[in-house]
Design an enzyme around this catalytic site. Structure first.
Site, PDB file in Angstrom:
ATOM      1  N   HIS A  14     -10.115  -5.136  -3.463  1.00  0.00           N
ATOM      2  CA  HIS A  14      -8.780  -5.399  -2.926  1.00  0.00           C
ATOM      3  C   HIS A  14      -8.930  -5.809  -1.479  1.00  0.00           C
ATOM      4  CE1 HIS A  14      -9.815  -1.131  -2.757  1.00  0.00           C
ATOM      5  NE2 HIS A  14      -9.219  -1.102  -1.578  1.00  0.00           N
ATOM      6  N   GLY A  73     -15.474   3.154   3.552  1.00  0.00           N
ATOM      7  CA  GLY A  73     -14.111   3.630   3.335  1.00  0.00           C
ATOM      8  C   GLY A  73     -13.486   3.199   2.029  1.00  0.00           C
ATOM      9  N   GLN A  74     -14.254   2.545   1.144  1.00  0.00           N
ATOM     10  CA  GLN A  74     -13.658   2.148  -0.135  1.00  0.00           C
ATOM     11  C   GLN A  74     -13.390   3.393  -0.984  1.00  0.00           C
ATOM     12  OE1 GLN A  74     -15.889  -0.714  -2.513  1.00  0.00           O
ATOM     13  NE2 GLN A  74     -14.183  -0.969  -3.949  1.00  0.00           N
ATOM     14  N   ASP A  89       0.848  -1.190   0.000  1.00  0.00           N
ATOM     15  CA  ASP A  89       0.000   0.000   0.000  1.00  0.00           C
ATOM     16  C   ASP A  89       0.889   1.247   0.000  1.00  0.00           C
ATOM     17  OD1 ASP A  89      -3.219   0.491   1.011  1.00  0.00           O
ATOM     18  OD2 ASP A  89      -1.834   2.189   1.088  1.00  0.00           O
TER      19      ASP A  89
HETATM   20  P1  5GP Z   1      -9.700   1.414   0.172  1.00  0.00           P
HETATM   21  O1  5GP Z   1      -9.772   2.737   0.903  1.00  0.00           O
HETATM   22  O2  5GP Z   1     -10.374   1.508  -1.176  1.00  0.00           O
HETATM   23  O3  5GP Z   1     -10.159   0.229   0.960  1.00  0.00           O
HETATM   24  O4  5GP Z   1      -8.164   1.165  -0.069  1.00  0.00           O
HETATM   25  C1  5GP Z   1      -7.447   1.755  -1.110  1.00  0.00           C
HETATM   26  C2  5GP Z   1      -5.996   1.686  -0.732  1.00  0.00           C
HETATM   27  O5  5GP Z   1      -5.228   1.919  -1.894  1.00  0.00           O
HETATM   28  C3  5GP Z   1      -5.590   2.744   0.298  1.00  0.00           C
HETATM   29  O6  5GP Z   1      -5.070   2.100   1.459  1.00  0.00           O
HETATM   30  C4  5GP Z   1      -4.539   3.573  -0.425  1.00  0.00           C
HETATM   31  O7  5GP Z   1      -3.479   3.957   0.404  1.00  0.00           O
HETATM   32  C5  5GP Z   1      -4.090   2.644  -1.542  1.00  0.00           C
HETATM   33  N1  5GP Z   1      -3.640   3.305  -2.749  1.00  0.00           N
HETATM   34  C6  5GP Z   1      -4.263   4.343  -3.388  1.00  0.00           C
HETATM   35  N2  5GP Z   1      -3.590   4.665  -4.503  1.00  0.00           N
HETATM   36  C7  5GP Z   1      -2.527   3.809  -4.575  1.00  0.00           C
HETATM   37  C8  5GP Z   1      -1.470   3.650  -5.520  1.00  0.00           C
HETATM   38  O8  5GP Z   1      -1.358   4.347  -6.529  1.00  0.00           O
HETATM   39  N3  5GP Z   1      -0.556   2.666  -5.264  1.00  0.00           N
HETATM   40  C9  5GP Z   1      -0.645   1.868  -4.145  1.00  0.00           C
HETATM   41  N4  5GP Z   1       0.310   0.946  -3.991  1.00  0.00           N
HETATM   42  N5  5GP Z   1      -1.640   1.992  -3.251  1.00  0.00           N
HETATM   43  C10 5GP Z   1      -2.560   2.953  -3.462  1.00  0.00           C
END
Ligand code: 5GP
Ligand code: ZN
Length: 113
Positions: free
Chosen positions: A99, A92-93, A29
């Protein structure tokens, strides 16, 4: 399709990849919330868990199995780790390509925020 994680699977955006095969990709992440914070994604674009169908059952299982493998590799299997999939904005997505988060390496409190 304008999807960040599809671009990572296509190699158009760099990522620190720790595991990949024909169905899955796992990478660190960008904004880690624990010493080890890995995202495990299917190569197939599925926007949210609500969009997964019966045909995706094995794939979803593979996300979990890969999380446990990577937790073991990180040395966290015994001390403990957390797997989380946020579904939709209210949970929080922020990236709409499913993922599984695998977090470990610090005490993880419950309930999460
Ligand atoms: P969500 O909030 O959708 O459950 O998780 C998305 C995750 O993707 C977040 O923890 C965020 O830090 C991560 N993330 C967002 N953009 C990128 C990116 O460009 N590269 C990587 N490796 N992680 C990312
Ligand atoms: Zn996608």
């Amino acid at each position: 399709m304008d999807c960040l994680f599809c671009k990572i699977t296509a190699g158009e955006i760099p990522a620190d990849i720790v595991y990949q095969d024909d169905e899955l990709l796992a990478f660190r992440d960008l904004s880690p919330q624990a010493p080890s914070h890995i995202l495990i994604i299917p190569r197939k674009h599925i926007a949210t868990l609500n969009d997964a169908g019966d045909e995706d059952t094995a794939l979803l299982g593979r996300l979990m199995r890969t999380a446990s493998m990577l937790a073991a590799e990180a040395g966290c299997a015994e001390e403990g780790y957390r797997v989380v999939m946020n579904c939709n904005a209210g949970a929080g997505q922020t990236v709409f390509h499913i993922h599984l988060h695998m977090l470990c390496g610090r005490p993880l409190h419950w309930p999460p925020g």
